[in-house]
Design a protein around this motif. Structure first.
Motif, PDB file in Angstrom:
ATOM      1  N   PHE A 169       0.821  -1.211   0.000  1.00  0.00           N
ATOM      2  CA  PHE A 169       0.000   0.000   0.000  1.00  0.00           C
ATOM      3  C   PHE A 169       0.856   1.262   0.000  1.00  0.00           C
ATOM      4  O   PHE A 169       0.338   2.375  -0.132  1.00  0.00           O
ATOM      5  N   THR A 170       2.173   1.099   0.126  1.00  0.00           N
ATOM      6  CA  THR A 170       3.049   2.254   0.286  1.00  0.00           C
ATOM      7  C   THR A 170       3.131   3.092  -0.981  1.00  0.00           C
ATOM      8  O   THR A 170       3.432   4.286  -0.920  1.00  0.00           O
ATOM      9  N   TRP A 171       2.839   2.506  -2.129  1.00  0.00           N
ATOM     10  CA  TRP A 171       2.927   3.255  -3.384  1.00  0.00           C
ATOM     11  C   TRP A 171       1.899   4.390  -3.448  1.00  0.00           C
ATOM     12  O   TRP A 171       2.024   5.296  -4.261  1.00  0.00           O
ATOM     13  N   TYR A 172       0.876   4.359  -2.564  1.00  0.00           N
ATOM     14  CA  TYR A 172      -0.031   5.513  -2.488  1.00  0.00           C
ATOM     15  C   TYR A 172       0.003   6.214  -1.143  1.00  0.00           C
ATOM     16  O   TYR A 172      -0.462   7.346  -1.023  1.00  0.00           O
ATOM     17  N   THR A 173       0.554   5.606  -0.091  1.00  0.00           N
ATOM     18  CA  THR A 173       0.606   6.298   1.201  1.00  0.00           C
ATOM     19  C   THR A 173       1.842   7.175   1.333  1.00  0.00           C
ATOM     20  O   THR A 173       1.867   8.069   2.181  1.00  0.00           O
ATOM     21  N   ARG A 174       2.874   6.933   0.518  1.00  0.00           N
ATOM     22  CA  ARG A 174       4.120   7.698   0.660  1.00  0.00           C
ATOM     23  C   ARG A 174       4.504   8.339  -0.666  1.00  0.00           C
ATOM     24  O   ARG A 174       5.465   7.959  -1.334  1.00  0.00           O
ATOM     25  N   THR A 175       3.716   9.330  -1.043  1.00  0.00           N
ATOM     26  CA  THR A 175       3.942  10.054  -2.296  1.00  0.00           C
ATOM     27  C   THR A 175       4.338  11.506  -2.051  1.00  0.00           C
ATOM     28  O   THR A 175       4.407  12.292  -2.989  1.00  0.00           O
ATOM     29  N   GLY A 176       4.607  11.858  -0.808  1.00  0.00           N
ATOM     30  CA  GLY A 176       4.930  13.242  -0.468  1.00  0.00           C
ATOM     31  C   GLY A 176       6.343  13.634  -0.864  1.00  0.00           C
ATOM     32  O   GLY A 176       7.119  12.827  -1.391  1.00  0.00           O
ATOM     33  N   PRO A 177       6.715  14.881  -0.604  1.00  0.00           N
ATOM     34  CA  PRO A 177       8.039  15.375  -0.989  1.00  0.00           C
ATOM     35  C   PRO A 177       9.165  14.534  -0.401  1.00  0.00           C
ATOM     36  O   PRO A 177       9.212  14.287   0.810  1.00  0.00           O
TER      37      PRO A 177
END
Length: 428
Positions: free
Chosen positions: A23-31
């Motif tokens: 699920f990290t490919w959408y939870t960790r998209t920040g700078p």
């Protein structure tokens, strides 16, 4: 009448080298986060020898929840979970889940990578949402109907990919990750590992997916290799996919300190003496802010494990594993050998391909380095070689070999193991 598995499409790779993006490919998209730039993440994956990613495709959120448009994703609240692997989300971000899935599939196409579509939604995905609407929608579905609702949503994902000319990017579909643990087992006796009792629910879901997408291979996914309950594995799967985490020496910590205890069995005093950094707060004090505590219900990772992972002294943790490994080494290797051989035999008997989608030693703190250290790395090499010799269609270097884990920086090990799988499998 015996079930006839859906054959693998001819365009798929002869073997899959998998990196676990969960699920990290959408939870960790920040700078500055690992999935801020999907093309960069795919480039790095291909450079390390990967041709497959395995993801939570958010199917229920996108197609089953009734929610639409942009959504917020972010951390569990305060510093809670920031030292825990997979949970160390740094920024609050907004994205459109449907569009983000299409962006990922298009990026995969550009980089020559295929995708395993799965769901972690009945385990933890919704705990990272901006509010609890996704979680509440999941829980509003009657437990008996949850696999079928997931099947409908995943079929909708495949229809969307087909409509966008991206169907060939999909390797296969899993109704859910590690089905014997989490909210899929609600209402069943014993809940976890509830493998046998879950079978009818899963078979209904698989049958519905086959009705909707008869040419797409579909399966369900298992933690461990459930030797004690093979009769619970649905007849109508098209791929056998398992997660052989052997634990062994890691259980000296997980079981020994009660990290997964749900009945007050966590030994805080001993953990504080042996494993935690100076200045760690009390167990009772360590929790998300009051407004965010619903997230603890939305994830199956319990508070004792998050607390110790967040506050562990990484050297103390790793030292205990190194000191204890010798006593467990033979048993760990034998367990892995047995699980791989049994999974291969099951798949051979059913005429379906075998995949290992996660594994090898177990769930360690973000700051721990045992699995990429000299012992863990050798265990990865051994497991990959054994996967190949067993005739597996797909395997992975290690669950921690992904952009959101420190092990991603060990480029040489990943190139070596992925090449080893290709060469060894070619010789089997």
């Amino acid at each position: 009448m015996a079930y006839t598995p859906v054959p693998l499409p001819d365009h798929l790779p002869e073997r899959l080298t998998i990196t676990l993006w969960d699920f990290t490919w959408y939870t960790r998209t920040g700078p500055g986060e690992p999935f801020e730039d999907l093309d960069r993440a795919f480039t790095e994956a291909v450079d390390r020898g990967y041709n497959t990613i395995r993801i939570c495709a958010m199917p229920f959120l996108i197609f089953g929840s009734g929610l639409s448009g942009e959504m917020e994703f972010g951390p569990l609240g305060g510093e809670y979970g920031q030292g825990t692997r997979w949970y160390d989300v740094k920024h609050r971000t907004r994205l459109d889940p449907r569009q983000h899935l299409l962006d990922l599939l298009r990026a995969a196409r550009r980089h020559g990578v295929v995708v395993v579509l799965s769901s972690w939604e009945y385990q933890q995905s919704s705990s990272f949402a901006g509010d609890r609407q996704w979680f509440d929608a999941l829980m509003a579905v009657e437990p008996e109907d949850r696999p079928t609702r997931l099947a409908e949503a995943l079929a909708d994902c495949c229809d969307l990919a087909e409509a966008e000319g991206l169907a060939d990017v999909i390797a296969f579909v899993e109704l859910h990750n590690e089905v014997q643990g989490g909210y899929l087992t609600d209402g069943l006796p014993g809940r976890e590992p509830a493998v046998v009792e879950l079978r009818e629910r899963l078979e209904r879901g698989l049958a519905r997916f086959h009705e909707r997408c008869p040419a797409v291979p579909v399966t369900v996914n298992y933690a461990r290799v459930p030797l004690e309950a093979f009769r619970g594995i649905p007849e109508n799967i098209d791929v056998g996919i398992f997660h052989p985490y052997v634990y062994g020496v890691l259980d000296d910590i997980v079981v020994g300190y009660g990290l997964r205890s749900t009945d007050g069995g966590f030994d805080e005093e001993r953990a504080r003496t042996d494993l935690l950094r100076p200045g760690a707060p009390s167990f009772d004090e360590w929790r998300p802010p009051a407004s965010e505590r619903w997230r603890q219900e939305a994830t199956i990772v319990g508070k004792p494990e998050i607390y110790v992972h967040d506050w562990c002294d990484a050297e103390a943790w790793d030292r205990r594993l190194y000191e204890g490994y010798g006593a467990h080494r033979i048993a760990m290797l034998r367990t892995l050998d047995t699980w791989i051989a049994a999974a291969a035999d099951l798949c051979a008997a059913r005429g379906i391909p075998l995949v290992f989608g996660e594994g090898w030693i177990g769930y360690t703190p973000l700051s721990g380095s045992f699995e990429e250290g000299p012992i863990g790395a050798e265990f990865c090499r051994y497991a990959v070689a054994r996967s190949a010799k067993a005739g597996a269609w797909g395997t992975l270097v290690c669950s921690n070999a992904a952009p959101h884990h420190p092990m991603w920086n060990d480029i040489a090990l990943q190139i070596e193991c992925n090449a080893l799988f290709m060469v060894e499998k070619a010789h089997t």
